[in-house]
Design a protein around this motif. Structure first.
Motif, PDB file in Angstrom:
ATOM      1  N   ILE A  83      15.651  -7.576  -2.307  1.00  0.00           N
ATOM      2  CA  ILE A  83      14.821  -6.930  -2.326  1.00  0.00           C
ATOM      3  C   ILE A  83      13.732  -7.105  -3.474  1.00  0.00           C
ATOM      4  N   GLN A  84      12.910  -7.647  -3.015  1.00  0.00           N
ATOM      5  CA  GLN A  84      11.649  -8.053  -4.028  1.00  0.00           C
ATOM      6  C   GLN A  84      10.745  -7.028  -4.622  1.00  0.00           C
ATOM      7  N   CYS A  85      10.738  -5.912  -3.827  1.00  0.00           N
ATOM      8  CA  CYS A  85       9.923  -4.626  -4.233  1.00  0.00           C
ATOM      9  C   CYS A  85      10.315  -3.340  -3.608  1.00  0.00           C
ATOM     10  N   ASN A  86      10.406  -2.420  -4.229  1.00  0.00           N
ATOM     11  CA  ASN A  86      10.624  -0.777  -3.578  1.00  0.00           C
ATOM     12  C   ASN A  86      10.041   0.071  -4.264  1.00  0.00           C
ATOM     13  N   ASP A  87       8.798   0.326  -3.928  1.00  0.00           N
ATOM     14  CA  ASP A  87       7.986   1.278  -4.665  1.00  0.00           C
ATOM     15  C   ASP A  87       8.129   2.584  -3.679  1.00  0.00           C
ATOM     16  N   THR A  88       9.241   3.110  -3.329  1.00  0.00           N
ATOM     17  CA  THR A  88       9.470   4.215  -2.672  1.00  0.00           C
ATOM     18  C   THR A  88      10.577   5.163  -3.332  1.00  0.00           C
ATOM     19  N   GLU A  89      10.630   6.220  -2.944  1.00  0.00           N
ATOM     20  CA  GLU A  89      11.971   7.210  -3.457  1.00  0.00           C
ATOM     21  C   GLU A  89      13.189   6.725  -2.928  1.00  0.00           C
ATOM     22  N   GLU A  90      13.365   6.261  -1.961  1.00  0.00           N
ATOM     23  CA  GLU A  90      14.460   5.960  -1.411  1.00  0.00           C
ATOM     24  C   GLU A  90      15.220   4.915  -1.702  1.00  0.00           C
ATOM     25  N   SER A  91      16.543   4.901  -1.820  1.00  0.00           N
ATOM     26  CA  SER A  91      17.330   3.859  -2.168  1.00  0.00           C
ATOM     27  C   SER A  91      17.551   2.967  -0.990  1.00  0.00           C
ATOM     28  N   ILE A  92      16.945   1.886  -0.790  1.00  0.00           N
ATOM     29  CA  ILE A  92      17.057   0.719   0.311  1.00  0.00           C
ATOM     30  C   ILE A  92      18.546   0.340   0.142  1.00  0.00           C
ATOM     31  N   VAL A  93      18.977  -0.027  -1.013  1.00  0.00           N
ATOM     32  CA  VAL A  93      20.535  -0.429  -1.048  1.00  0.00           C
ATOM     33  C   VAL A  93      21.599   0.495  -0.403  1.00  0.00           C
ATOM     34  N   GLU A  94      21.181   1.763  -0.750  1.00  0.00           N
ATOM     35  CA  GLU A  94      22.001   2.931  -0.104  1.00  0.00           C
ATOM     36  C   GLU A  94      22.078   2.779   1.495  1.00  0.00           C
ATOM     37  N   LYS A  95      20.819   2.590   2.100  1.00  0.00           N
ATOM     38  CA  LYS A  95      20.698   2.528   3.610  1.00  0.00           C
ATOM     39  C   LYS A  95      21.334   1.409   4.106  1.00  0.00           C
ATOM     40  N   LEU A  96      21.184   0.346   3.627  1.00  0.00           N
ATOM     41  CA  LEU A  96      21.677  -1.044   3.935  1.00  0.00           C
ATOM     42  C   LEU A  96      23.314  -0.971   3.921  1.00  0.00           C
ATOM     43  N   VAL A  97      23.777  -0.587   2.766  1.00  0.00           N
ATOM     44  CA  VAL A  97      25.446  -0.391   2.660  1.00  0.00           C
ATOM     45  C   VAL A  97      25.664   0.745   3.850  1.00  0.00           C
TER      46      VAL A  97
END
Length: 81
Positions: A41-55
């Motif tokens: 993940i190079q950039c995450n400018d959201t309020e959502e946790s991309i890591v949580e979604k991927l897990v």
């Protein structure tokens, strides 16, 4: 929003593109690269946790890297989670 999917290089981006009043907008919202078995993940400018979604989708957290955080500080995340 503009979606850019490069399946050949396994690079995926979401951009804000447009205008705000008289100011042009061109900003990366999400940038994800896939290299072998790793999701970077190079950039995450959201309020959502991309890591949580991927897990939640079954991807091991060890295979996810947050490259927008300096390597010196990534260890603190592992302790906190």
């Amino acid at each position: 929003m503009e979606l850019i999917f490069d399946d050949e290089r396994m690079r995926y981006l979401v951009l804000w593109v447009g205008w705000y009043k008289y100011k042009p907008i061109h900003q990366c919202v999400v940038h994800i690269d896939i290299v072998e078995d790793s999701i970077i993940i190079q950039c995450n400018d959201t309020e959502e946790s991309i890591v949580e979604k991927l897990v939640e989708m079954g991807i091991y957290q060890e295979n996810i890297s947050l490259n927008f955080i300096h390597p010196q500080h990534r260890g603190y995340l592992e302790i906190a989670t």
